[in-house]
Every structure is written in structure tokens, then in C-alpha cells.
Design an enzyme around this catalytic site. Structure first.
Site, short mmCIF file in Angstrom:
data_model
loop_
_atom_site.label_atom_id
_atom_site.label_comp_id
_atom_site.label_asym_id
_atom_site.label_seq_id
_atom_site.Cartn_x
_atom_site.Cartn_y
_atom_site.Cartn_z
N ASP A 30 0.89 -1.16 0.12
CA ASP A 30 0.02 -0.10 -0.07
C ASP A 30 0.76 1.34 0.00
O ASP A 30 1.96 1.07 0.77
CB ASP A 30 -0.76 -0.03 1.13
CG ASP A 30 -1.92 1.06 1.05
OD1 ASP A 30 -3.29 0.49 0.86
OD2 ASP A 30 -1.79 2.25 1.01
N ILE A 31 0.54 2.26 -0.90
CA ILE A 31 1.17 3.47 -0.93
C ILE A 31 1.37 4.19 0.36
O ILE A 31 2.14 5.04 0.63
CB ILE A 31 0.92 4.39 -2.10
CG1 ILE A 31 2.10 4.92 -2.91
CG2 ILE A 31 -0.51 5.08 -1.96
CD1 ILE A 31 1.73 5.49 -4.14
N ASN A 86 -12.87 -3.29 2.31
CA ASN A 86 -13.63 -2.25 2.56
C ASN A 86 -14.43 -2.36 1.36
O ASN A 86 -14.12 -2.61 0.13
CB ASN A 86 -13.11 -0.86 2.76
CG ASN A 86 -12.16 -0.61 3.91
OD1 ASN A 86 -12.58 -0.97 4.83
ND2 ASN A 86 -10.99 -0.20 3.56
N GLY A 92 -16.48 2.42 3.32
CA GLY A 92 -15.40 3.42 3.19
C GLY A 92 -14.46 3.04 2.07
O GLY A 92 -13.33 3.47 2.05
N GLN A 93 -15.08 2.19 1.11
CA GLN A 93 -14.19 1.68 -0.26
C GLN A 93 -13.78 3.01 -1.08
O GLN A 93 -14.82 3.85 -1.31
CB GLN A 93 -15.09 0.62 -0.87
CG GLN A 93 -13.91 0.15 -2.19
CD GLN A 93 -14.76 -0.65 -3.05
OE1 GLN A 93 -15.55 -1.03 -2.70
NE2 GLN A 93 -14.04 -1.22 -3.93
N HIS A 99 -10.17 -5.32 -3.08
CA HIS A 99 -8.76 -5.42 -2.95
C HIS A 99 -9.00 -5.98 -1.49
O HIS A 99 -9.87 -5.39 -0.58
CB HIS A 99 -7.85 -4.25 -2.83
CG HIS A 99 -8.62 -3.14 -2.21
ND1 HIS A 99 -9.32 -2.16 -3.00
CD2 HIS A 99 -8.51 -2.50 -1.30
CE1 HIS A 99 -9.73 -1.31 -2.30
NE2 HIS A 99 -9.18 -1.33 -1.27
N HIS A 101 -6.90 -5.90 2.13
CA HIS A 101 -5.86 -5.36 2.88
C HIS A 101 -5.23 -6.17 3.81
O HIS A 101 -6.02 -7.13 4.26
CB HIS A 101 -6.36 -4.22 3.72
CG HIS A 101 -6.92 -2.79 3.18
ND1 HIS A 101 -5.90 -1.87 2.77
CD2 HIS A 101 -8.15 -2.61 2.58
CE1 HIS A 101 -6.67 -0.76 2.26
NE2 HIS A 101 -8.04 -1.28 2.09
P1 AMP Z 1 -9.76 1.44 0.22
O1 AMP Z 1 -10.13 2.56 1.24
O2 AMP Z 1 -10.00 0.00 0.95
O3 AMP Z 1 -10.43 1.59 -1.01
O4 AMP Z 1 -8.18 1.46 0.30
C1 AMP Z 1 -7.63 1.83 -0.98
C2 AMP Z 1 -5.99 1.69 -0.80
O5 AMP Z 1 -5.61 1.70 -1.87
C3 AMP Z 1 -5.72 2.90 0.24
O6 AMP Z 1 -5.09 2.14 1.48
C4 AMP Z 1 -4.74 3.65 -0.60
O7 AMP Z 1 -3.22 4.05 0.33
C5 AMP Z 1 -4.16 2.57 -1.53
N1 AMP Z 1 -3.55 2.92 -2.76
C6 AMP Z 1 -4.25 3.90 -3.54
N2 AMP Z 1 -3.46 4.10 -4.76
C7 AMP Z 1 -2.39 3.33 -4.54
C8 AMP Z 1 -1.23 3.22 -5.47
N3 AMP Z 1 -0.87 3.82 -6.41
N4 AMP Z 1 -0.49 2.32 -5.16
C9 AMP Z 1 -0.50 1.42 -4.08
N5 AMP Z 1 -1.52 1.60 -3.00
C10 AMP Z 1 -2.54 2.64 -3.27
#
Ligand code: AMP
Ligand code: ZN
Length: 115
Positions: A30-31, A86, A92-93, A99, A101
């Protein structure tokens, strides 16, 4: 779904810190990590969320879940981890490409409502 950020990562248009890949699944860091280990496991094929997954997706979802403990250990979370999906507005997606986590580290994670 060409402008979906995770589809763009799958296509290699946006870089990621990859930890696993096979024909159907990609996993990367995760970024914005919220724990010492914070991975995302995604299907390569665009599935918007758990709410739109179909019975045909079940084997794929099973494989993604099965990967979680393996990748957690590989990343250094050797005594357990937390996996969160999520889903939708209430969940809160933020990225609308399914995906999982995977959060972990060497200490118990704090209790959290949203990862
Ligand atoms: P969600 O709230 O479950 O949709 O989480 C989306 C996740 O994607 C968040 O934790 C972000 O930090 C992560 N994210 C968004 N863009 C990127 C990216 N380019 N590379 C890695 N993680 C990302
Ligand atoms: Zn997508």
C-alpha cells in the site's frame, strides 16, 4: 474500466511495489502504509467490490485469501495479521477495484474501525 487505478497498476502504467504476481492475482505494498506491513491483494481482472463479485469469482477470491498468510509471513508479519475488505460507501471503499488489505507487523495492531 481503463481509468481504474488498480487496473492501471495491473497493466504496468502505474508503478507499484510488487510482492506477488500470478496469472490472476497481483499483490503490492500500500502506498500509504498504516502498519509496518500493509499489502493489497487484488484480482487482475476488474471486479468493483465484494458486493459485485459473482459465484464464478469464488475460486479466485479463495486463492486471494489463501495468499494472505503467506504474503504476511514473507513481509515479516510472522505472528498473525489483519485482513480487511472495505466494501462500498458504508465500508469506506475508496478504490473501486476489489482488494484485500493485509496489515501486520511485529506487534499487535490497534483496534480500528477502518483499517
Ligand atoms: P480502500 O479505502 O479500501 O479503497 O483502500 C484503497 C487503498 O489503496 C488505500 O489504502 C490507498 O493507500 C491504496 N492506494 C491507492 N493508490 C495506490 C497506489 N498507486 N499504490 C498502492 N496503493 C495505493
Ligand atoms: Zn480496476
Amino acid at each position: 474500466m481503463s481509468d481504474c487505478i488498480f487496473c492501471r497498476i495491473v497493466r504496468g502504467e502505474i508503478p507499484c511495489s510488487k510482492v506477488y504476481e500470478d496469472e490472476e492475482i497481483l499483490a503490492f505494498k500500500d502506498i500509504h502504509p498504516l502498519a509496518p506491513v500493509h499489502l493489497l491483494i487484488i484480482p487482475k481482472r476488474h471486479i468493483a467490490s465484494l458486493a459485485t463479485a459473482t459465484p464464478e469469482d469464488s475460486p479466485l477470491l479463495g486463492r486471494m485469501l489463501e495468499l494472505a498468510p503467506r504474503l504476511a509471513v514473507q513481509a515479516g508479519s510472522t505472528d498473525g495479521f489483519r485482513s480487511i475488505v472495505n466494501t462500498g460507501n458504508v465500508g469506506g471503499q475508496e478504490v473501486h477495484h476489489l482488494h484485500i488489505h493485509v496489515l501486520g507487523g511485529d506487534k499487535p495492531l490497534p483496534v480500528m474501525l477502518k483499517y
